[in-house]
Design a protein around this motif. Sequence first.
Motif, PDB file in Angstrom:
ATOM      1  N   GLY A 130       0.666  -1.161   0.040  1.00  0.00           N
ATOM      2  CA  GLY A 130       0.091   0.007   0.038  1.00  0.00           C
ATOM      3  C   GLY A 130       0.815   1.311   0.005  1.00  0.00           C
ATOM      4  O   GLY A 130       0.557   2.269  -0.686  1.00  0.00           O
ATOM      5  N   PHE A 131       1.808   1.287   0.867  1.00  0.00           N
ATOM      6  CA  PHE A 131       2.814   2.391   0.844  1.00  0.00           C
ATOM      7  C   PHE A 131       3.542   2.730  -0.582  1.00  0.00           C
ATOM      8  O   PHE A 131       3.462   3.834  -0.918  1.00  0.00           O
ATOM      9  N   LEU A 132       3.931   1.606  -1.021  1.00  0.00           N
ATOM     10  CA  LEU A 132       4.578   1.699  -2.462  1.00  0.00           C
ATOM     11  C   LEU A 132       3.443   2.244  -3.597  1.00  0.00           C
ATOM     12  O   LEU A 132       3.798   3.127  -4.605  1.00  0.00           O
ATOM     13  N   ALA A 133       2.368   1.695  -3.612  1.00  0.00           N
ATOM     14  CA  ALA A 133       1.516   1.749  -4.532  1.00  0.00           C
ATOM     15  C   ALA A 133       0.742   3.207  -4.628  1.00  0.00           C
ATOM     16  O   ALA A 133       0.339   3.652  -5.777  1.00  0.00           O
ATOM     17  N   THR A 134       0.818   3.788  -3.557  1.00  0.00           N
ATOM     18  CA  THR A 134       0.340   5.164  -3.486  1.00  0.00           C
ATOM     19  C   THR A 134       1.394   6.394  -3.447  1.00  0.00           C
ATOM     20  O   THR A 134       1.192   7.570  -3.111  1.00  0.00           O
ATOM     21  N   GLY A 135       2.750   5.777  -3.865  1.00  0.00           N
ATOM     22  CA  GLY A 135       3.923   6.918  -3.744  1.00  0.00           C
ATOM     23  C   GLY A 135       4.302   7.136  -2.489  1.00  0.00           C
ATOM     24  O   GLY A 135       4.894   8.344  -2.247  1.00  0.00           O
ATOM     25  N   GLY A 136       3.917   6.299  -1.586  1.00  0.00           N
ATOM     26  CA  GLY A 136       4.708   6.817  -0.223  1.00  0.00           C
ATOM     27  C   GLY A 136       3.786   7.209   0.839  1.00  0.00           C
ATOM     28  O   GLY A 136       4.028   8.268   1.575  1.00  0.00           O
ATOM     29  N   ASP A 137       2.301   7.295   0.691  1.00  0.00           N
ATOM     30  CA  ASP A 137       1.410   7.586   1.371  1.00  0.00           C
ATOM     31  C   ASP A 137       1.368   6.989   2.719  1.00  0.00           C
ATOM     32  O   ASP A 137       0.652   5.610   2.497  1.00  0.00           O
ATOM     33  N   TRP A 138       1.509   7.210   3.899  1.00  0.00           N
ATOM     34  CA  TRP A 138       1.368   6.440   4.997  1.00  0.00           C
ATOM     35  C   TRP A 138       0.072   6.111   5.682  1.00  0.00           C
ATOM     36  O   TRP A 138      -0.279   5.046   6.123  1.00  0.00           O
ATOM     37  N   ARG A 139      -0.752   6.779   4.946  1.00  0.00           N
ATOM     38  CA  ARG A 139      -2.162   6.438   5.172  1.00  0.00           C
ATOM     39  C   ARG A 139      -2.836   5.409   4.685  1.00  0.00           C
ATOM     40  O   ARG A 139      -3.750   4.708   5.160  1.00  0.00           O
ATOM     41  N   ALA A 140      -2.196   4.822   3.793  1.00  0.00           N
ATOM     42  CA  ALA A 140      -2.494   3.635   2.674  1.00  0.00           C
ATOM     43  C   ALA A 140      -2.138   2.571   3.781  1.00  0.00           C
ATOM     44  O   ALA A 140      -2.879   1.571   3.677  1.00  0.00           O
ATOM     45  N   ILE A 141      -1.298   2.491   4.652  1.00  0.00           N
ATOM     46  CA  ILE A 141      -0.907   1.463   5.517  1.00  0.00           C
ATOM     47  C   ILE A 141      -2.088   1.303   6.751  1.00  0.00           C
ATOM     48  O   ILE A 141      -2.634   0.321   6.947  1.00  0.00           O
ATOM     49  N   VAL A 142      -2.560   2.443   7.052  1.00  0.00           N
ATOM     50  CA  VAL A 142      -3.714   2.844   7.926  1.00  0.00           C
ATOM     51  C   VAL A 142      -4.912   1.926   7.305  1.00  0.00           C
ATOM     52  O   VAL A 142      -5.750   1.159   7.929  1.00  0.00           O
ATOM     53  N   LEU A 143      -5.180   2.422   5.971  1.00  0.00           N
ATOM     54  CA  LEU A 143      -6.327   1.787   5.158  1.00  0.00           C
ATOM     55  C   LEU A 143      -6.376   0.249   5.318  1.00  0.00           C
ATOM     56  O   LEU A 143      -7.479  -0.202   5.370  1.00  0.00           O
ATOM     57  N   GLN A 144      -5.097  -0.421   4.856  1.00  0.00           N
ATOM     58  CA  GLN A 144      -4.832  -1.699   4.894  1.00  0.00           C
ATOM     59  C   GLN A 144      -5.117  -2.500   6.187  1.00  0.00           C
ATOM     60  O   GLN A 144      -5.976  -3.358   6.291  1.00  0.00           O
ATOM     61  N   VAL A 145      -4.767  -1.635   7.227  1.00  0.00           N
ATOM     62  CA  VAL A 145      -5.094  -2.244   8.625  1.00  0.00           C
ATOM     63  C   VAL A 145      -6.389  -2.313   8.648  1.00  0.00           C
ATOM     64  O   VAL A 145      -7.202  -3.103   9.175  1.00  0.00           O
ATOM     65  N   ILE A 146      -7.347  -1.331   8.349  1.00  0.00           N
ATOM     66  CA  ILE A 146      -8.856  -1.250   8.525  1.00  0.00           C
ATOM     67  C   ILE A 146      -9.439  -2.277   7.738  1.00  0.00           C
ATOM     68  O   ILE A 146     -10.472  -2.833   7.913  1.00  0.00           O
TER      69      ILE A 146
END
Length: 441
Positions: free
Chosen positions: A392-408
């Motif tokens: 998620g972090f890589l796919a969004t160009g380094g958005d840490w919020r993508a990690i939170v989304l994956q947790v959700i």
Amino acid sequence: MGFVNFLEEKLMPIMGKIAANKYIKSIRDGLAIVMPLIMVGSLFMILVNMPISGWNDFINRVFGSNFLNWLSYPIRVSFDIVALVAAFAIASQIAKENRVDALTAGVLSVVAYLLLIPVVTVNETLKDGSTLNLGRVLPTINLSASGLIVAILTSIIVTEIFTYIYRKNWTIKMPDSVPPGILRSFEAIIPAFIIITLFLIIRVIFELTSYGTVFAFISKFVGQPFSKIGLSFGGMVVTILSYQLFWTLGIHGTRVVLNVLDTILLPAMQENAAAFMAHQPIPHIITRQFYDNFVNIGGCGSTIGLLIAIFFFTKSKQLRSLGKIAFVPSIFNISEPIIFGLPVVLNPIMMIPFILSNTAVGIVTYISMALGLVSKPVGIAVPWTVPVFASGFLATGGDWRAIVLQVINILASFLIWLPFIVAYDKEKIKEEEKKEVVETV
């Protein structure tokens, strides 16, 4: 049991025929050949656009101001020839299905495809204000993923024409003593002439219309409507339901559905990549990375949530053993051990959370990105095997919020799977207890 019988007797044969269709198989396998190019290009895109503050300044100081520009060259030559490679690869796969020469079919498909592309004159303005004519070139937009639909249609038409001519023996015959390579080249002369002439006529016909090219025509009447549906919220839900249903019948749903949808997913990814490189707003939510890196976390069915439920809320020896076996594959988003080991296939109880979990995760992801809570996929082709959080972090160009989304997403999957796996666990415990009593007696 009636529902299972319906699946086995009515629905499964239909789904099996769809999955075994030679065109669907050939498109799937042909586009699989294209993916390494896109992934390599994506690696260079990451290097050029590292999500680290001050990265570009550091690289410019250490390696010079031209270094990042040099690193962008592989991005262009990988992303900008996707359709051209697909025209060759898909035609070759269809030719193998038809049992004719795959190399010849691939080459003829490329030639026919190039013949459809309009040639443009390119001029460059020099520093002194004068103009340098660089000659006539093929626009890369037609060679890239934007031309995939035309490339696929071309490969199908060319290969079927070539097959028909070959089986009719409309070829130049040579003595058996002639080397095979020379023999094939002479056999291809008549098919090549017919195919090139046909596509020349197609090219000229479209030039005489208001569309100008077959690409403009296909884009308006096929590409744009297909993209509006496939890249929409409703299209996303239907896509997930479709490939999940395939999986519940024991058919590799993602290969059947997503690989065909790559005709719109890859162009969308390329448009996102272009916007990302130009520091412009990302246009599309739905790309291949949307499914690979956010929806199918732990594999299809979002089974990483299922594994968490198994480890913490089940007591059955069978389920806990299955969880241990499936854990490592699930880290790399491989869900076959769970799908066939639980099983999910033709299991009415497990089919429900299997389909619901992925659908729910898709909806959560889409809404999060549509509201701007998380960045959209930026066009980096992160392989589907990259573990959760990093993907998620890589796919969004380094958005840490993508990690939170994956947790959700994992939490949502877990909550959907939990009541079903707990009920299933109770059944398995009863079966194991009965078995132990029988063995004791």
